[in-house]
Scaffold this motif. Sequence first.
Motif, PDB file in Angstrom:
ATOM      1  N   PHE A 194       0.845  -1.207   0.000  1.00 25.84           N
ATOM      2  CA  PHE A 194       0.000   0.000   0.000  1.00 25.84           C
ATOM      3  C   PHE A 194       0.874   1.248   0.000  1.00 25.84           C
ATOM      4  N   PHE A 195       0.582   2.141   0.976  1.00 25.74           N
ATOM      5  CA  PHE A 195       1.544   3.175   1.342  1.00 25.74           C
ATOM      6  C   PHE A 195       1.864   2.920   2.799  1.00 25.74           C
ATOM      7  N   PRO A 196       3.001   3.415   3.289  1.00 22.94           N
ATOM      8  CA  PRO A 196       3.300   3.150   4.700  1.00 22.94           C
ATOM      9  C   PRO A 196       2.310   3.871   5.613  1.00 22.94           C
TER      10      PRO A 196
ATOM     11  N   ASP B 269      -8.767  13.480  10.468  1.00 25.32           N
ATOM     12  CA  ASP B 269      -8.355  12.092  10.691  1.00 25.32           C
ATOM     13  C   ASP B 269      -7.662  11.532   9.446  1.00 25.32           C
ATOM     14  N   THR B 270      -8.228  11.766   8.279  1.00 26.03           N
ATOM     15  CA  THR B 270      -7.693  11.148   7.061  1.00 26.03           C
ATOM     16  C   THR B 270      -7.840  12.091   5.868  1.00 26.03           C
ATOM     17  N   ALA B 271      -7.133  11.747   4.809  1.00 28.05           N
ATOM     18  CA  ALA B 271      -7.267  12.494   3.551  1.00 28.05           C
ATOM     19  C   ALA B 271      -8.689  12.369   3.022  1.00 28.05           C
ATOM     20  N   SER B 272      -9.326  11.225   3.265  1.00 30.60           N
ATOM     21  CA  SER B 272     -10.711  11.049   2.795  1.00 30.60           C
ATOM     22  C   SER B 272     -11.613  12.122   3.391  1.00 30.60           C
ATOM     23  N   SER B 273     -11.450  12.389   4.677  1.00 29.98           N
ATOM     24  CA  SER B 273     -12.272  13.420   5.322  1.00 29.98           C
ATOM     25  C   SER B 273     -11.932  14.804   4.785  1.00 29.98           C
TER      26      SER B 273
ATOM     27  N   THR C 239      -7.203   8.637  -9.860  1.00 25.20           N
ATOM     28  CA  THR C 239      -7.331   9.243  -8.542  1.00 25.20           C
ATOM     29  C   THR C 239      -7.707   8.216  -7.476  1.00 25.20           C
ATOM     30  N   HIS C 240      -7.537   8.573  -6.241  1.00 25.07           N
ATOM     31  CA  HIS C 240      -7.873   7.690  -5.123  1.00 25.07           C
ATOM     32  C   HIS C 240      -9.393   7.521  -5.005  1.00 25.07           C
ATOM     33  N   SER C 241      -9.813   6.365  -4.551  1.00 21.14           N
ATOM     34  CA  SER C 241     -11.245   6.055  -4.441  1.00 21.14           C
ATOM     35  C   SER C 241     -11.989   7.008  -3.502  1.00 21.14           C
ATOM     36  N   SER C 242     -11.239   7.714  -2.633  1.00 21.34           N
ATOM     37  CA  SER C 242     -11.908   8.604  -1.677  1.00 21.34           C
ATOM     38  C   SER C 242     -12.629   9.762  -2.368  1.00 21.34           C
ATOM     39  N   ILE C 243     -12.234  10.093  -3.590  1.00 23.42           N
ATOM     40  CA  ILE C 243     -12.911  11.201  -4.287  1.00 23.42           C
ATOM     41  C   ILE C 243     -14.298  10.732  -4.741  1.00 23.42           C
TER      42      ILE C 243
ATOM     43  N   ALA D 196      -7.004  17.439  -8.032  1.00 25.78           N
ATOM     44  CA  ALA D 196      -5.745  17.017  -8.660  1.00 25.78           C
ATOM     45  C   ALA D 196      -4.992  16.182  -7.639  1.00 25.78           C
ATOM     46  N   THR D 197      -4.248  15.196  -8.117  1.00 22.31           N
ATOM     47  CA  THR D 197      -3.507  14.340  -7.193  1.00 22.31           C
ATOM     48  C   THR D 197      -2.007  14.537  -7.391  1.00 22.31           C
ATOM     49  N   VAL D 198      -1.327  14.738  -6.285  1.00 24.67           N
ATOM     50  CA  VAL D 198       0.136  14.771  -6.308  1.00 24.67           C
ATOM     51  C   VAL D 198       0.594  13.459  -5.694  1.00 24.67           C
ATOM     52  N   GLY D 199       0.901  12.499  -6.554  1.00 28.38           N
ATOM     53  CA  GLY D 199       1.299  11.183  -6.060  1.00 28.38           C
ATOM     54  C   GLY D 199       0.107  10.243  -5.995  1.00 28.38           C
ATOM     55  N   THR D 200      -0.323   9.729  -7.165  1.00 24.24           N
ATOM     56  CA  THR D 200      -1.488   8.832  -7.159  1.00 24.24           C
ATOM     57  C   THR D 200      -1.145   7.521  -6.461  1.00 24.24           C
TER      58      THR D 200
ATOM     59  N   ALA E 200      -2.383  15.313  -1.859  1.00 22.04           N
ATOM     60  CA  ALA E 200      -0.992  14.852  -1.865  1.00 22.04           C
ATOM     61  C   ALA E 200      -0.776  13.924  -0.668  1.00 22.04           C
ATOM     62  N   ALA E 201      -1.781  13.095  -0.387  1.00 20.56           N
ATOM     63  CA  ALA E 201      -1.809  12.317   0.856  1.00 20.56           C
ATOM     64  C   ALA E 201      -0.472  11.647   1.142  1.00 20.56           C
ATOM     65  N   MET E 202       0.033  10.906   0.186  1.00 24.02           N
ATOM     66  CA  MET E 202       1.309  10.220   0.396  1.00 24.02           C
ATOM     67  C   MET E 202       2.494  11.132   0.112  1.00 24.02           C
ATOM     68  N   SER E 203       2.455  11.826  -1.015  1.00 30.28           N
ATOM     69  CA  SER E 203       3.681  12.413  -1.563  1.00 30.28           C
ATOM     70  C   SER E 203       4.015  13.799  -1.054  1.00 30.28           C
TER      71      SER E 203
ATOM     72  N   PHE F 192      -2.233  16.553   2.912  1.00 27.87           N
ATOM     73  CA  PHE F 192      -1.258  15.457   2.898  1.00 27.87           C
ATOM     74  C   PHE F 192      -1.282  14.776   4.249  1.00 27.87           C
ATOM     75  N   ASN F 193      -0.794  13.545   4.288  1.00 32.52           N
ATOM     76  CA  ASN F 193      -0.888  12.715   5.490  1.00 32.52           C
ATOM     77  C   ASN F 193       0.474  12.526   6.170  1.00 32.52           C
ATOM     78  N   PRO F 194       0.760  13.259   7.224  1.00 32.94           N
ATOM     79  CA  PRO F 194       1.955  12.907   8.005  1.00 32.94           C
ATOM     80  C   PRO F 194       1.866  11.461   8.523  1.00 32.94           C
ATOM     81  N   HIS F 195       0.648  10.908   8.566  1.00 31.48           N
ATOM     82  CA  HIS F 195       0.517   9.530   9.065  1.00 31.48           C
ATOM     83  C   HIS F 195       0.908   8.491   8.015  1.00 31.48           C
ATOM     84  N   LYS F 196       1.317   8.940   6.850  1.00 29.08           N
ATOM     85  CA  LYS F 196       1.823   7.956   5.904  1.00 29.08           C
ATOM     86  C   LYS F 196       3.340   7.901   5.952  1.00 29.08           C
ATOM     87  N   TRP F 197       3.967   9.026   5.695  1.00 30.94           N
ATOM     88  CA  TRP F 197       5.406   8.989   5.435  1.00 30.94           C
ATOM     89  C   TRP F 197       6.179   9.959   6.346  1.00 30.94           C
TER      90      TRP F 197
HETATM   91  C1  LIG Z   1      -3.772   7.101   1.004  1.00 30.36           C
HETATM   92  C2  LIG Z   1      -4.405   8.068   0.074  1.00 30.36           C
HETATM   93  C3  LIG Z   1      -5.679   8.568   0.327  1.00 30.36           C
HETATM   94  C4  LIG Z   1      -6.546   8.103   1.470  1.00 30.36           C
HETATM   95  O1  LIG Z   1      -5.963   8.321   2.665  1.00 30.36           O
HETATM   96  P1  LIG Z   1      -6.773   8.257   4.031  1.00 30.36           P
HETATM   97  O2  LIG Z   1      -6.024   9.215   4.877  1.00 30.36           O
HETATM   98  O3  LIG Z   1      -6.687   6.860   4.485  1.00 30.36           O
HETATM   99  O4  LIG Z   1      -8.153   8.675   3.762  1.00 30.36           O
HETATM  100  C5  LIG Z   1      -6.184   9.525  -0.527  1.00 30.36           C
HETATM  101  N1  LIG Z   1      -5.485   9.950  -1.577  1.00 30.36           N
HETATM  102  C6  LIG Z   1      -4.257   9.484  -1.858  1.00 30.36           C
HETATM  103  C7  LIG Z   1      -3.521  10.009  -3.041  1.00 30.36           C
HETATM  104  C8  LIG Z   1      -3.686   8.525  -1.042  1.00 30.36           C
HETATM  105  O5  LIG Z   1      -2.454   8.083  -1.299  1.00 30.36           O
END
Ligand SMILES: *Cc1c(COP(=O)(O)O)cnc(C)c1O
Length: 475
Positions: free
Chosen positions: A88-90, A153-157, A192-196, A245-249, A276-279, A303-308
Motif C-alpha cells: 500500500f503506502f506506509p 483524521d484522514t485524507a478522505s475526510s 485518482t484515489h477512491s476517496s474522491i 488534482a492528485t500529487v502522487g497517485t 498529496a496524501a502520500m507524496s 497530505f498525510n503525516p501519518h503515511k510517510w
Molecule cells: C492514502 C491516500 C488517500 C486516502 O488516505 P486516508 O487518509 O486513508 O483517507 C487519498 N489519496 C491518496 C492520493 C492517497 O495516497
Amino acid sequence: MPESPHDVHMSADAFRRHGRAVIDWIADYLENIEQHPVQSPVKPNHVRAQLPAHPPERGESFEAMLRDVNEIILPGLTHWQSPSFFGFFPANTSYPSILGELLSAGLGVQGMLWATSPACTELETHVLDWVVDLLDLPREFLSTSEGGGVIQDTASSATLCAMLAARECATGGATNDRGTDGTLTVYTSRQTHSSIEKAATIAGIGRVNLRLIEVDERFAMEPEKLRQAVRADRRAGKMPAFVCATVGTTSSNAIDPVRAIGEICREEKLWLHVDAAMSGTAALCPEFRHIHDGLELADSYCFNPHKWMFTNFDCDCFFVRDRAALVRALSILPEYLRNTATESGHVIDYRDWQIPLGRRFRALKLWFVIRHYGAEGLRELVREHLALAREFADWVRESKSYDLITDPPLNLVCLRHVEGDRRTRAILEAINDSGRAFLTHTKLNDRYVIRVSIGGTRTRRPHVEALRGQLSDLA
Ligand SMILES: *Cc1c(COP(=O)(O)O)cnc(C)c1O
C-alpha cells in the motif's frame, strides 16, 4: 457500607507499573519486529475463535490482557512497522509520535471548540503554520492570512470537507438548505484515489456527476481533457464545481500538472483541491518541491503525516485558502455550544472545519515529531527513502526478468514480470507467503503490477536489497 465504586478503577500505582510494562513492550516489539512474518498468516476467524464469547463478569488482571495481546493478537497482525513492509503506502510511526499519542490519551481533552481547551486549538493552528514553512506551501494557507490549516483524521475526510465547501460556494450557499438538484459536477483523473468517488457519493453529487478525466502515458491528468469536459458539461446545463488534482497517485505516484489544472480552475471558477496524501512529505526537501508547482492556485490541499512523516495514524493536514468558505459549509451552532470566546470572533473553533463535532488532541504527536527530528532530520530520512527507491528502480530497469512500468517520480516503484500477469501475481504471492516482505499490487493499463512502496521508518538499504534478492530468486 457498600464498597466505594472507586475500588474497581486501576490504581495510580498499578497504572505506573503497567504503563512502564507497556512502554517496554512497545520498544521490544519495534526493536524485534523483524522476527515476525510481515503479513499475518492467520485464516479468517482464527482470532475470534480464541476470544471468549461473552464479556467477563468480573474484572481481569492487566497481566492477563497483555498475555492475550502476545498470544492471540500478535499472530493476527500484519506488521506495518516492519522495515520489509512495502505494501500500500506506509503508515509509519516513531517513538516521539507514540509518546505524543500517549499524552493525548492521558490528557483526554476534547478539542471541539477553542473554549473546550485553548491549547488544543492554538497548538494545532501553530503547528500547521509550521508545516506551511516546512513544505514551503503557499502563504495563503497560513492562519495569519484568510486561510489556515486543520488536522483531519484522514485524507478522505479532508477531501469530503473540500467538496462540501466547493458545493456550497458553487450554489451560493443553497445546497446545505435545499440539497443538491443533480446539476453539480466534479472532476478528477482516472487514476485518482477512491476517496474522491466516495466523497461525491456522500456529498450527494452522485457517481453520474463525477467525471474521470483521461491521463497521459505517465498516468497524470490531461488538463486539456479537463477543460473539454467542463465546457461540455456547461453546454449541457450542468454546474461544474470542483476539481481534485492528485500529487502522487496511489497506483503509480503520478503527479498531476497542478499549475495547468489550476489555471483552468481559475478561468472556469472551480474549486481546486490538491490531494498529496502520500507524496506531500517529499516537499520537505527543496529539490522535490516541484511536485507542488502551481499549488498557489489551489483552494485546498491535504497530505498525510501519518503515511510517510513518522506520525502515528491518524493525522492528515488539511489547508484552505479561504477558511470562511469552509466554515460556511460546515458550521452549525446549537445553543448548548454557545460561548463568549466563539461569539467574540477572535478564536478558531475547529469543529467548524471538519465533519464530526468532537476531536482528539492530534497536534501533540505532530509537534513532538517535528521538534524531535527537526526539519533537517526529517529531510534526511525522506531523502534516504527516495534514494533507495531510485536505486531499486535502476535495478528493475536493468533486470531482464522485470519491466519498470514508469520512471518513479518519488518513492513508489511499479514493476511486473516480463512473462505477464500470472507470473507477476505468483511472485507477489510467493513473497507475501514467505513472510520476509510484504507487497501489494495494482493494475496499470489493465495489467497486473507489483507496487514497491519505500517509506517505512525502519526501512534501510539491507531491507530493499533483501527484497531484490527475493525478486531475483523468483525470476
Ligand atoms: C492514502 C491516500 C488517500 C486516502 O488516505 P486516508 O487518509 O486513508 O483517507 C487519498 N489519496 C491518496 C492520493 C492517497 O495516497
